[in-house]
Design a protein around this motif. Structure first.
Motif, PDB file in Angstrom:
ATOM      1  N   ARG A   1     -14.257   0.323 -14.169  1.00 63.96           N
ATOM      2  CA  ARG A   1     -13.645  -1.001 -13.992  1.00 63.96           C
ATOM      3  C   ARG A   1     -14.518  -2.109 -14.582  1.00 63.96           C
ATOM      4  O   ARG A   1     -14.298  -3.283 -14.306  1.00 63.96           O
TER       5      ARG A   1
ATOM      6  N   ALA B   1       0.821  -1.210   0.000  1.00 66.45           N
ATOM      7  CA  ALA B   1       0.000   0.000   0.000  1.00 66.45           C
ATOM      8  C   ALA B   1       0.859   1.265   0.000  1.00 66.45           C
ATOM      9  O   ALA B   1       2.085   1.203   0.104  1.00 66.45           O
TER      10      ALA B   1
ATOM     11  N   ARG C   1     -13.399  -5.490 -15.841  1.00 73.23           N
ATOM     12  CA  ARG C   1     -13.050  -6.564 -14.900  1.00 73.23           C
ATOM     13  C   ARG C   1     -14.225  -7.527 -14.689  1.00 73.23           C
ATOM     14  O   ARG C   1     -14.029  -8.662 -14.278  1.00 73.23           O
TER      15      ARG C   1
ATOM     16  N   SER D   1      -2.926  -8.439  -7.053  1.00 69.77           N
ATOM     17  CA  SER D   1      -2.760  -9.820  -7.505  1.00 69.77           C
ATOM     18  C   SER D   1      -2.275  -9.843  -8.950  1.00 69.77           C
ATOM     19  O   SER D   1      -2.700  -9.008  -9.736  1.00 69.77           O
TER      20      SER D   1
ATOM     21  N   ARG E   1       0.906 -10.166  -7.997  1.00 70.66           N
ATOM     22  CA  ARG E   1       2.222  -9.785  -7.467  1.00 70.66           C
ATOM     23  C   ARG E   1       2.370 -10.175  -6.001  1.00 70.66           C
ATOM     24  O   ARG E   1       3.419 -10.651  -5.574  1.00 70.66           O
TER      25      ARG E   1
HETATM   26  N1  UDP Z   1      -0.101  -1.579  -4.354  1.00 67.53           N
HETATM   27  C1  UDP Z   1       1.198  -1.446  -3.928  1.00 67.53           C
HETATM   28  N2  UDP Z   1       2.198  -1.360  -4.863  1.00 67.53           N
HETATM   29  C2  UDP Z   1       1.960  -1.407  -6.190  1.00 67.53           C
HETATM   30  C3  UDP Z   1       0.614  -1.587  -6.628  1.00 67.53           C
HETATM   31  C4  UDP Z   1      -0.404  -1.671  -5.678  1.00 67.53           C
HETATM   32  O1  UDP Z   1       1.454  -1.389  -2.723  1.00 67.53           O
HETATM   33  O2  UDP Z   1       2.897  -1.330  -6.976  1.00 67.53           O
HETATM   34  C5  UDP Z   1      -1.165  -1.656  -3.340  1.00 67.53           C
HETATM   35  C6  UDP Z   1      -2.237  -0.603  -3.495  1.00 67.53           C
HETATM   36  O3  UDP Z   1      -1.834   0.623  -2.889  1.00 67.53           O
HETATM   37  C7  UDP Z   1      -3.394  -1.244  -2.761  1.00 67.53           C
HETATM   38  C8  UDP Z   1      -3.161  -2.741  -2.952  1.00 67.53           C
HETATM   39  O4  UDP Z   1      -1.837  -2.864  -3.465  1.00 67.53           O
HETATM   40  O5  UDP Z   1      -3.340  -0.944  -1.384  1.00 67.53           O
HETATM   41  C9  UDP Z   1      -4.152  -3.421  -3.878  1.00 67.53           C
HETATM   42  O6  UDP Z   1      -4.132  -2.760  -5.092  1.00 67.53           O
HETATM   43  P1  UDP Z   1      -5.297  -2.948  -6.168  1.00 67.53           P
HETATM   44  O7  UDP Z   1      -6.616  -2.694  -5.483  1.00 67.53           O
HETATM   45  O8  UDP Z   1      -4.943  -2.166  -7.364  1.00 67.53           O
HETATM   46  O9  UDP Z   1      -5.121  -4.490  -6.511  1.00 67.53           O
HETATM   47  P2  UDP Z   1      -6.199  -5.649  -6.674  1.00 67.53           P
HETATM   48  O10 UDP Z   1      -6.329  -6.277  -5.310  1.00 67.53           O
HETATM   49  O11 UDP Z   1      -7.473  -4.999  -7.175  1.00 67.53           O
HETATM   50  O12 UDP Z   1      -5.558  -6.565  -7.666  1.00 67.53           O
END
Ligand code: UDP
Length: 240
Positions: free
Chosen positions: A221, A112, A224, A164, A166
């Motif tokens: 979005r 985050a 998605r 996700s 990553r």
């Molecule tokens: N985030 C991060 N680094 C990055 C990309 C995302 O820390 O390079 C964090 C972002 O701040 C958020 C969390 O990962 O708190 C989830 O991001 P997102 O909602 O885009 O991912 P999702 O869960 O939808 O795949």
């Protein structure tokens, strides 16, 4: 009580749980010990992606347990005869942090934005009494240094918000170096906890409509949701 046998959803084994409490007690035992491993949340988007992409499937399969985070996944499990409730990742994380605070279990937070992470740490310490032994934001860390820091600070629970897949990939590598901890990818959970993102009202959550709330708030979005539509079509046709 051991959890019931996993149920295949689109070829992915997902473990049913009768309650959130049951899930938490599989991670933190009554004596306060933490069961090492890594759990991953399963929702429609991940099931659809795993069907097309064997790397995504491998990431999901390498977790020690997969839990039903999405309502549509719960529907499929019930269609196949399982008795399960939905275990939303946000709620599981909060329940774990609550127990960790009560039992003095050391926690490391990854991911985050820096200001979000600061807010999460303060609230966890002040309102939940959690022993946060380290926190690293998700923008600009060197992975090997972070793994060393995690190892050095000895957490029993490591939660990772990098999006996700990553976060799951990072967890796999970190777990190889520091296998004594429990790991969980938490997506946008810190943003919800810090108050940056609102969750759906309770009545919508209870009716399995959290996805609709998110769609209404972020209509751009919509792409998605193609995977949700594909998933539901396969669910209705009993092809999952
Ligand atoms: N985030 C991060 N680094 C990055 C990309 C995302 O820390 O390079 C964090 C972002 O701040 C958020 C969390 O990962 O708190 C989830 O991001 P997102 O909602 O885009 O991912 P999702 O869960 O939808 O795949």
């Amino acid at each position: 009580m051991r959890p019931a046998q996993p149920i295949e959803v689109g070829g992915i084994p997902v473990t049913p749980f009768g309650s959130m409490q049951e899930a938490v007690s599989e991670i933190i035992r009554a004596d306060g010990s933490v069961v090492p491993g890594s759990w991953v949340a399963i929702n429609a988007e991940k099931v659809v992606r795993a069907r097309r992409d064997k790397d995504v499937r491998a990431v999901l399969e390498q977790a020690t347990l997969r839990y039903p985070d999405g309502m549509s996944v719960v529907w499929t499990m019930r269609q196949k005869g399982a008795i399960t409730t939905r275990i939303p990742g946000v709620d599981l994380w909060l329940a774990l942090m609550t127990r960790a605070g009560q039992l003095g279990i050391p926690v490391y937070l990854v991911g985050a934005r820096p200001e979000t992470l600061d807010a999460v740490q303060s609230r966890l310490r002040e309102d939940f009494g959690v022993s946060v032994v380290g926190a690293t934001d998700g923008f600009g860390f060197v992975e090997s240094d972070l793994v060393d820091r995690i190892q050095g600070s000895g957490p029993k629970i490591v939660t990772v918000a990098l999006g996700s897949p990553r976060q799951e990939e990072f967890i796999q590598r970190c777990r190889a170096a520091h296998p004594q901890a429990f790991y969980m990818g938490v997506g946008g959970t810190y943003d919800v906890f810090a108050g940056n993102v609102r969750r759906a009202p309770t009545w919508m959550r209870n009716h399995g409509l959290e996805w609709l709330f998110r769609l209404l708030r972020h209509p751009t979005r919509i792409w998605r949701y193609r995977s949700l539509v594909r998933y539901l079509a396969a669910h209705v046709a009993r092809r999952l």
